[in-house]
Write a protein that holds these residues in place. Structure first.
Motif, PDB file in Angstrom:
ATOM      1  N   MET A  31       0.618  -1.355   0.248  1.00  0.00           N
ATOM      2  CA  MET A  31      -0.005   0.243   0.088  1.00  0.00           C
ATOM      3  C   MET A  31       0.954   1.171   0.330  1.00  0.00           C
ATOM      4  O   MET A  31       0.763   2.071  -0.698  1.00  0.00           O
ATOM      5  N   LEU A  32       1.581   0.786   0.298  1.00  0.00           N
ATOM      6  CA  LEU A  32       2.797   2.378   0.147  1.00  0.00           C
ATOM      7  C   LEU A  32       3.162   2.611  -0.738  1.00  0.00           C
ATOM      8  O   LEU A  32       3.684   3.509  -1.408  1.00  0.00           O
ATOM      9  N   ALA A  33       3.569   1.364  -1.261  1.00  0.00           N
ATOM     10  CA  ALA A  33       4.354   2.015  -2.262  1.00  0.00           C
ATOM     11  C   ALA A  33       3.982   2.447  -3.179  1.00  0.00           C
ATOM     12  O   ALA A  33       3.752   2.692  -4.254  1.00  0.00           O
ATOM     13  N   LEU A  34       2.165   2.023  -3.648  1.00  0.00           N
ATOM     14  CA  LEU A  34       1.495   2.225  -4.436  1.00  0.00           C
ATOM     15  C   LEU A  34       0.609   3.595  -4.589  1.00  0.00           C
ATOM     16  O   LEU A  34      -0.454   3.982  -5.149  1.00  0.00           O
ATOM     17  N   GLY A  35       0.924   4.550  -2.923  1.00  0.00           N
ATOM     18  CA  GLY A  35       0.698   5.228  -2.889  1.00  0.00           C
ATOM     19  C   GLY A  35      -0.948   5.518  -1.930  1.00  0.00           C
ATOM     20  O   GLY A  35      -1.706   6.537  -2.656  1.00  0.00           O
ATOM     21  N   VAL A  36      -1.193   4.509  -1.307  1.00  0.00           N
ATOM     22  CA  VAL A  36      -2.191   4.825  -0.429  1.00  0.00           C
ATOM     23  C   VAL A  36      -1.894   4.793   0.959  1.00  0.00           C
ATOM     24  O   VAL A  36      -0.682   3.976   1.424  1.00  0.00           O
ATOM     25  N   HIS A  37      -2.524   5.174   2.017  1.00  0.00           N
ATOM     26  CA  HIS A  37      -2.159   4.858   3.114  1.00  0.00           C
ATOM     27  C   HIS A  37      -2.714   3.861   3.844  1.00  0.00           C
ATOM     28  O   HIS A  37      -4.635   3.486   3.710  1.00  0.00           O
ATOM     29  N   GLY A  38      -2.328   2.495   4.675  1.00  0.00           N
ATOM     30  CA  GLY A  38      -2.422   1.466   4.723  1.00  0.00           C
ATOM     31  C   GLY A  38      -3.024   1.378   6.310  1.00  0.00           C
ATOM     32  O   GLY A  38      -2.185   2.134   6.877  1.00  0.00           O
TER      33      GLY A  38
END
Length: 269
Positions: A31-38
């Motif tokens: 999620m971090l790598a893809l730009g969302v807040h996990g």
């Protein structure tokens, strides 16, 4: 003064992998790598490393409910991914929590670890099949999980079509049948269908042994791309590209099976 805005929010409901390659840890890295807040709801704690799972401890259903309500009622979610649910009680608890939620849900029906350790015990597969799959926007079983859920054994791509029909009969809007375990193939072919349209996603099979966390990573990426606003087929294609790159960049860790590289896309920028 510009006030920063929050990125899309994605919740993973899964088990913790102390080795960092799968489960909650893989999801949050993806999620971090893809730009969302996990964000996370931990269902179980595992003691595992590159050689296998050495112990599992389920969290109480009350703890799972409290984590979920704390996140959803305050922060909100734009997509949810489920992974290891461990027991029938926890699978039912998660199904209750997801009922009526206004966000896409990706169900990864994790049954066993990469090393063959059971992660879904007793009657839990029945609960996943009858109560959780009907809530899924996309279900993402691999071929072993298809057999566990439907009784169908897949040996070729035509069999993947029958598997998809059986999974769809359980109620998800889309079924993504992952063909990475298909014997004798030089590529990894995944089938996505909603019962009306059919799309195949293909990628070369990478010979490297370091593939721990592949399924978690794909499902986490799919949930991330859905939260970013993509439709299901587009999100699947993007998630397939991401996980293929992660597999290609998988690295040795410990004495056994190493993880896929969740940060490969960040380093390539």
């Amino acid at each position: 003064m510009n006030v920063p805005t929050a990125p899309p929010r994605v919740l993973t409901v899964a088990g913790s992998d102390s080795g960092g390659g799968a489960g909650i840890q893989a999801d949050l890295k993806t999620m971090l790598a893809l730009g969302v807040h996990g964000m996370s709801v931990i269902t179980a704690v595992t003691a595992q490393n590159s050689l296998g799972v050495h112990g599992t401890w389920d969290l109480p259903a009350e703890a799972v409910r409290a984590q979920f309500r704390a996140v959803v009622d305050d922060i909100g979610v734009q997509a949810v991914k489920t992974g290891m649910l461990a027991s029938a009680e926890l699978a039912g608890t998660v199904a209750d929590l997801l009922t009526g939620l206004d966000a896409p849900v990706v169900v990864d029906p994790v049954g066993v670890s990469k090393h063959g350790d059971a992660l879904l015990r007793g009657d839990a597969p029945d609960v996943v099949r009858t109560r959780l799959l009907p809530l899924a926007t996309v279900a993402t079983p691999n071929l072993d999980e298809v057999t566990r859920l439907t009784g169908i054994t897949v040996t070729d791509e035509q069999g993947m079509r029958a598997a998809a029909d059986a999974v769809l009969a359980c109620g998800p809007r889309w079924a993504l049948i992952k063909g990475g375990h298909l014997p004798g193939s030089t590529e990894c072919a995944d089938l996505l269908t909603d019962g009306r349209t059919e799309r195949w996603f293909r990628a070369p099979r990478h010979p490297g042994p370091h593939t721990h966390g592949t399924g978690c990573t794909l499902a986490g990426a799919l949930a991330s791309y859905l939260a970013l606003g993509h439709d299901v087929p587009t999100a699947v294609g993007l998630a397939k590209t991401y996980v293929t790159g992660a597999i290609a960049a998988g690295f040795p860790l410990g004495a056994g099976i190493g993880p896929v590289d969740h940060g490969h896309a960040l380093r390539a920028r």
